[in-house]
Design an enzyme around this catalytic site. Structure first.
Site, PDB file in Angstrom:
ATOM      1  N   ASP A  21       4.396  -2.280   5.861  1.00 28.48           N
ATOM      2  CA  ASP A  21       5.834  -2.005   5.918  1.00 28.48           C
ATOM      3  C   ASP A  21       6.475  -2.652   7.148  1.00 28.48           C
ATOM      4  O   ASP A  21       5.814  -2.822   8.180  1.00 28.48           O
ATOM      5  CB  ASP A  21       6.051  -0.478   5.939  1.00 28.48           C
ATOM      6  CG  ASP A  21       7.488  -0.116   5.559  1.00 28.48           C
ATOM      7  OD1 ASP A  21       8.190  -0.966   4.984  1.00 28.48           O
ATOM      8  OD2 ASP A  21       7.892   1.025   5.850  1.00 28.48           O
ATOM      9  N   HIS A  38       9.300 -11.298   4.516  1.00 29.16           N
ATOM     10  CA  HIS A  38       8.224 -11.251   3.512  1.00 29.16           C
ATOM     11  C   HIS A  38       7.292 -12.454   3.653  1.00 29.16           C
ATOM     12  O   HIS A  38       6.085 -12.343   3.472  1.00 29.16           O
ATOM     13  CB  HIS A  38       8.816 -11.177   2.102  1.00 29.16           C
ATOM     14  CG  HIS A  38       9.597  -9.925   1.858  1.00 29.16           C
ATOM     15  ND1 HIS A  38       9.105  -8.675   2.187  1.00 29.16           N
ATOM     16  CD2 HIS A  38      10.834  -9.703   1.344  1.00 29.16           C
ATOM     17  CE1 HIS A  38      10.004  -7.751   1.873  1.00 29.16           C
ATOM     18  NE2 HIS A  38      11.064  -8.347   1.377  1.00 29.16           N
ATOM     19  N   LEU A 132     -15.690  -9.212   0.185  1.00 28.11           N
ATOM     20  CA  LEU A 132     -14.588  -8.241   0.175  1.00 28.11           C
ATOM     21  C   LEU A 132     -13.852  -8.240  -1.167  1.00 28.11           C
ATOM     22  O   LEU A 132     -13.550  -9.296  -1.713  1.00 28.11           O
ATOM     23  CB  LEU A 132     -13.605  -8.619   1.294  1.00 28.11           C
ATOM     24  CG  LEU A 132     -12.283  -7.848   1.348  1.00 28.11           C
ATOM     25  CD1 LEU A 132     -12.513  -6.396   1.749  1.00 28.11           C
ATOM     26  CD2 LEU A 132     -11.310  -8.521   2.330  1.00 28.11           C
TER      27      LEU A 132
HETATM   28  C1  IPE Z   1       6.303   1.077   0.592  1.00 25.26           C
HETATM   29  O1  IPE Z   1       7.281   0.647   1.468  1.00 25.26           O
HETATM   30  C2  IPE Z   1       5.985   0.012  -0.422  1.00 25.26           C
HETATM   31  C3  IPE Z   1       5.311  -1.189   0.088  1.00 25.26           C
HETATM   32  C4  IPE Z   1       4.950  -1.404   1.309  1.00 25.26           C
HETATM   33  C5  IPE Z   1       5.022  -2.191  -0.910  1.00 25.26           C
HETATM   34  P1  IPE Z   1       8.843   0.951   1.221  1.00 25.26           P
HETATM   35  O2  IPE Z   1       9.564   0.281   2.309  1.00 25.26           O
HETATM   36  O3  IPE Z   1       9.221   0.595  -0.166  1.00 25.26           O
HETATM   37  O4  IPE Z   1       8.896   2.539   1.346  1.00 25.26           O
HETATM   38  P2  IPE Z   1      10.091   3.499   1.744  1.00 25.26           P
HETATM   39  O5  IPE Z   1      11.249   3.145   0.850  1.00 25.26           O
HETATM   40  O6  IPE Z   1      10.399   3.243   3.175  1.00 25.26           O
HETATM   41  O7  IPE Z   1       9.564   4.874   1.522  1.00 25.26           O
HETATM   42  C1  IPE Z   2       7.487  -3.988   3.174  1.00 21.75           C
HETATM   43  O1  IPE Z   2       8.534  -4.299   4.018  1.00 21.75           O
HETATM   44  C2  IPE Z   2       7.367  -4.933   2.022  1.00 21.75           C
HETATM   45  C3  IPE Z   2       7.772  -4.356   0.720  1.00 21.75           C
HETATM   46  C4  IPE Z   2       8.108  -3.109   0.507  1.00 21.75           C
HETATM   47  C5  IPE Z   2       7.800  -5.258  -0.415  1.00 21.75           C
HETATM   48  P1  IPE Z   2      10.015  -3.802   3.755  1.00 21.75           P
HETATM   49  O2  IPE Z   2      10.731  -4.832   2.954  1.00 21.75           O
HETATM   50  O3  IPE Z   2      10.010  -2.438   3.167  1.00 21.75           O
HETATM   51  O4  IPE Z   2      10.588  -3.779   5.216  1.00 21.75           O
HETATM   52  P2  IPE Z   2      11.549  -2.706   5.862  1.00 21.75           P
HETATM   53  O5  IPE Z   2      10.911  -1.359   5.673  1.00 21.75           O
HETATM   54  O6  IPE Z   2      12.856  -2.812   5.134  1.00 21.75           O
HETATM   55  O7  IPE Z   2      11.649  -3.103   7.284  1.00 21.75           O
HETATM   56 MG    MG Z   3      10.010  -0.617   4.007  1.00 25.39          MG
END
Ligand code: IPE
Ligand code: IPE
Ligand code: MG
Length: 250
Positions: A21, A38, A132
């Protein structure tokens, strides 16, 4: 070069799950588009896969895209799907060199056909590798996985109805072992360690069934800034934990 954190090589987690995240915040802080986050996140994922592979960790589940992430803009969703596709195509040599096996968890039903095809091909091409195993959680939701498992279990019961009375039937037919058998990858052991980056303290629908007795590790660092050293620190913390599985203090 391996990070300097000392690890007990005889007590490594067999299965690590990572909620990667913070990509969006990383980009916003740099005044860049979320998509750039990303892109950086993917680089980090490759680095961490290599580190886990070098440590001889058997299983690594990466949360790539949740069943709730469809709520994001079409542009962001399209970008993430494109990245996954491109990565699976381009990194086969990396997987071959490191004998890494690629697998998928999540509902293929909701994914674009070309992504499903790439996932299937990458899984097939790496099937015989004994290093892995990287499980890509893509269109994955813990609740959805349980619902799909219940559906699979019921479908198998309808194919082979048992003859005992209704109460016995329900108790014998629906139990933890049988439900587990109907999850996406029943051969993979439950995660020992689940990591979440970027300072959020929630599960966001990740490995709800399998994570029942995982050890959880939360890091404030945004995923694109994560390094091998952070993985080592998470594992070192895991090695300090006392796991009891409900059995009380030994
Ligand atoms: C969880 O992160 C999903 C992934 C890392 C793929 P999100 O950013 O979607 O989760 P919330 O919305 O903060 O709970
Ligand atoms: C995690 O990073 C990747 C996915 C959920 C696809 P985020 O895109 O959720 O990044 P934040 O949480 O908005 O910083
Ligand atoms: Mg996120």
């Amino acid at each position: 070069m391996a990070p300097s954190v000392a690890l007990d090589r005889s007590y490594l987690p067999r299965h690590i799950g990572i909620i990667m995240d913070g990509n969006g915040r990383w980009a916003q802080r740099k005044k860049q588009l979320r998509t750039q986050g990303h892109l950086e996140g993917l680089k980090t994922a490759k680095k961490i896969v290599k580190a886990a592979s070098d440590l001889h960790i058997p299983f690594l589940t990466l949360y790539v895209f949740s069943t709730e992430n469809w709520k994001r803009t079409a542009e962001e969703v399209g970008f993430i799907m494109g990245l996954v596709k491109q990565h699976l195509k381009a990194e086969l040599d990396f997987y071959r060199e490191n004998r890494i096996r690629i697998r998928h968890t999540g509902d293929p039903g909701g994914l674009p056909a070309d992504i499903v095809r790439e996932l299937r091909e990458a899984s097939e091409d790496t099937r015989s590798f004994d290093g892995l195993q990287v499980i890509l959680a893509l269109n994955y939701g813990g609740r959805d996985a349980i619902v799909r498992a219940v559906r699979g279990l019921l479908a198998s019961l309808m194919d082979a109805p048992e003859t005992a009375g209704p109460t016995d039937f329900i108790e014998n037919s629906i139990n933890e072992a049988r439900l587990r058998q109907n999850l996406d990858n029943p051969d993979i052991p439950d995660p020992d360690l689940i990591i979440r980056t970027a300072g959020e303290y929630r599960i966001s629908n990740f490995l709800l069934w399998e994570g029942a007795y995982a050890e959880y590790y939360f890091s404030d660092i945004l995923w694109p800034d994560w390094t091998e050293g952070d993985l080592y620190a998470a594992i070192a913390t895991y090695q300090q934990r006392e796991r009891r599985f409900g059995g009380g203090k030994p």
